[in-house]
Design an enzyme around this catalytic site. Sequence first.
Site, short mmCIF file in Angstrom:
data_model
loop_
_atom_site.label_atom_id
_atom_site.label_comp_id
_atom_site.label_asym_id
_atom_site.label_seq_id
_atom_site.Cartn_x
_atom_site.Cartn_y
_atom_site.Cartn_z
CE LYS A 1 -16.33 -0.67 -0.68
NZ LYS A 1 -15.58 -1.05 -1.90
CE LYS B 1 -3.43 -2.70 0.00
NZ LYS B 1 -4.17 -2.87 -1.26
CG HIS C 1 -13.24 -1.97 7.46
ND1 HIS C 1 -13.00 -0.64 7.17
CD2 HIS C 1 -12.69 -2.18 8.68
CE1 HIS C 1 -12.33 -0.09 8.17
NE2 HIS C 1 -12.14 -0.99 9.10
CE LYS D 1 -5.08 4.46 6.09
NZ LYS D 1 -5.69 4.83 4.81
CD GLU E 1 -3.00 7.42 4.13
OE1 GLU E 1 -2.72 6.97 3.02
OE2 GLU E 1 -4.14 7.32 4.63
NE ARG F 1 -11.88 -6.72 -5.07
CZ ARG F 1 -11.38 -6.06 -4.04
NH1 ARG F 1 -10.13 -6.24 -3.68
NH2 ARG F 1 -12.13 -5.22 -3.34
CB VAL G 1 -18.92 -6.76 -4.44
CG1 VAL G 1 -20.39 -7.04 -4.15
CG2 VAL G 1 -18.03 -7.81 -3.78
C1 MV4 Z 1 -8.43 6.20 6.42
C2 MV4 Z 1 -9.47 6.82 7.13
C3 MV4 Z 1 -9.27 8.12 7.54
N1 MV4 Z 1 -8.10 8.75 7.28
N2 MV4 Z 1 -7.28 6.88 6.17
C4 MV4 Z 1 -10.38 1.87 6.23
C5 MV4 Z 1 -10.08 0.71 5.33
C6 MV4 Z 1 -8.91 1.09 4.52
N3 MV4 Z 1 -9.11 0.73 3.14
C7 MV4 Z 1 -8.76 2.56 4.69
N4 MV4 Z 1 -9.65 2.97 5.74
C8 MV4 Z 1 -9.66 4.23 6.22
N5 MV4 Z 1 -8.53 4.95 5.97
C9 MV4 Z 1 -7.14 8.11 6.59
N6 MV4 Z 1 -6.00 8.75 6.36
C10 MV4 Z 1 -10.63 6.11 7.36
C11 MV4 Z 1 -10.74 4.81 6.90
C12 MV4 Z 1 -11.98 4.16 7.15
C13 MV4 Z 1 -12.83 3.83 6.10
C14 MV4 Z 1 -12.49 4.04 4.77
C15 MV4 Z 1 -13.32 3.71 3.74
C16 MV4 Z 1 -14.55 3.14 4.03
C17 MV4 Z 1 -14.91 2.90 5.33
C18 MV4 Z 1 -14.07 3.24 6.38
C19 MV4 Z 1 -14.46 3.00 7.69
C20 MV4 Z 1 -13.62 3.31 8.70
C21 MV4 Z 1 -12.37 3.90 8.44
#
Ligand code: MV4
Length: 451
Positions: free
Chosen positions: A237, A116, A235, A158, A200, A292, A295
């Site tokens: 959807k 990532k 996480h 992360k 981040e 990919r 869904v």
């Molecule tokens: C974040 C964020 C806020 N700030 N990054 C969650 C899964 C991963 N793919 C990235 N995620 C997040 N990254 C920063 N810098 C909040 C989330 C996040 C989130 C992102 C997308 C959809 C749902 C979420 C639910 C909780 C936190």
Amino acid sequence: MFKKVLVANRGEIALRVLNACRELGVRTVAVYSEADRNSLHVRFADEAICIGPPRPTDSYLNVPAVISAAEIADVEAIHPGYGLLSENANFAEVCRASNIKFIGPPPEVTRLMGEKEKARQAMKRAKVPILPGSDGVIADVNEAESWAAKVGYPVILKAKAGGGGRGMRIARSAEELPNLFHAAHAEAANAFGNGELYMEKFIENPRHIEFQVLADEQGHVATLFERECSIQRRHQKLIEEAPSLQVTPKMREEISRTLCRCLTDIGYQNAGTVEFLMDSTGQLYFIEMNTRIQVEHPVTEAITGVDLVKAQLRIASGEELSEILPPKLEIRGHAIECRINAEHPRKFTPSAGQITAFNVPGGHGVRVDTAQYAEGVIPPYYDSLIAKLIVHGADRAEAIACMRRALSQFVIRGIETSISLHEEIFADEEFQAGQFDTGYMERFLARRTEA
Ligand code: MV4
């Protein structure tokens, strides 16, 4: 076009891919576990091969078993669907070594996007907007503290090898950073075999917006606009729509242009999704790329008229985007998808078992992607998605009205499903007004408990 393709998946996506193959005149081979003997993906394929016991690691994730099936059936290509082996670069490499075309990007690109932090730097070089954060992985707590001081709290840690939320920690002050750093490191090392972290600036309750891309093997890249996927819980959807009302034509144009340039440089191929977060000011920031089919791809299909799975097959067999896509891509109307899960609508506990009644809605604007049927059985070994209900209307209000009608006609008995939860969300004024972010479900569920 290929003469014969193996579909290395199960459930609705296996059927979705088989259908695309059938319509393109491609012979199909299904693989299945002992729990999926009576599945529709087995029944509707030209050939089917049992690849092992029910547990995914013993069957659908068993690379030698899948490759053996492909060799016995003598297929030219494998479509991995989503999940399972779809983002496994090692599997794509084994396909290549076995002279079988993997329908997806080259393993080198899958590997880059799986790291990532490397993906983030690649996007940064191409001027795709990213959040302020660390340049590269963070060596230790000291480095984490100096980055956090520079970026400003709150920050999010992360996992470099992560994605999907595991190995993430939010630090709101310098005092709590050391403990969270060690916890995130341990969780990532345990989950991914790699504890490396990056950092981040943390965005409070962002929107989740993602861009669909298609790239051919001649170096052309196209974007097929965006999807709004903020309605999620832990996480997972629950509802996706296209287009996003928050993305202006200018932003859409700018992000698309930058992404096309970036993905051409990277050598991207086939279908992919670029995920962004949107902050409360409407700014978009890249977070990660999925290599990919997703869904939620049908909402993009609805508004563009492009069959994304057929496009994947045609790209992998060497066709150019100019042959596959219409001369001018345009957004037509509004589409929404509900993920119907086999789970309790309040407790979210999985619900496996025997289906005793199954009535699928239809009519104008309605599409249902499912591999379930009356008298089907939901095995306890796999994810809980049993159907996707997709509607398409002239605008969002029309799509919502269509979804509410279709949900009321979707009858599944014998197991618990999320249908009633979806009906409640679609009746909610905030949802109807489009006033939501990734914190919506938590607030919705808290409100519902109080009521
Ligand atoms: C974040 C964020 C806020 N700030 N990054 C969650 C899964 C991963 N793919 C990235 N995620 C997040 N990254 C920063 N810098 C909040 C989330 C996040 C989130 C992102 C997308 C959809 C749902 C979420 C639910 C909780 C936190």
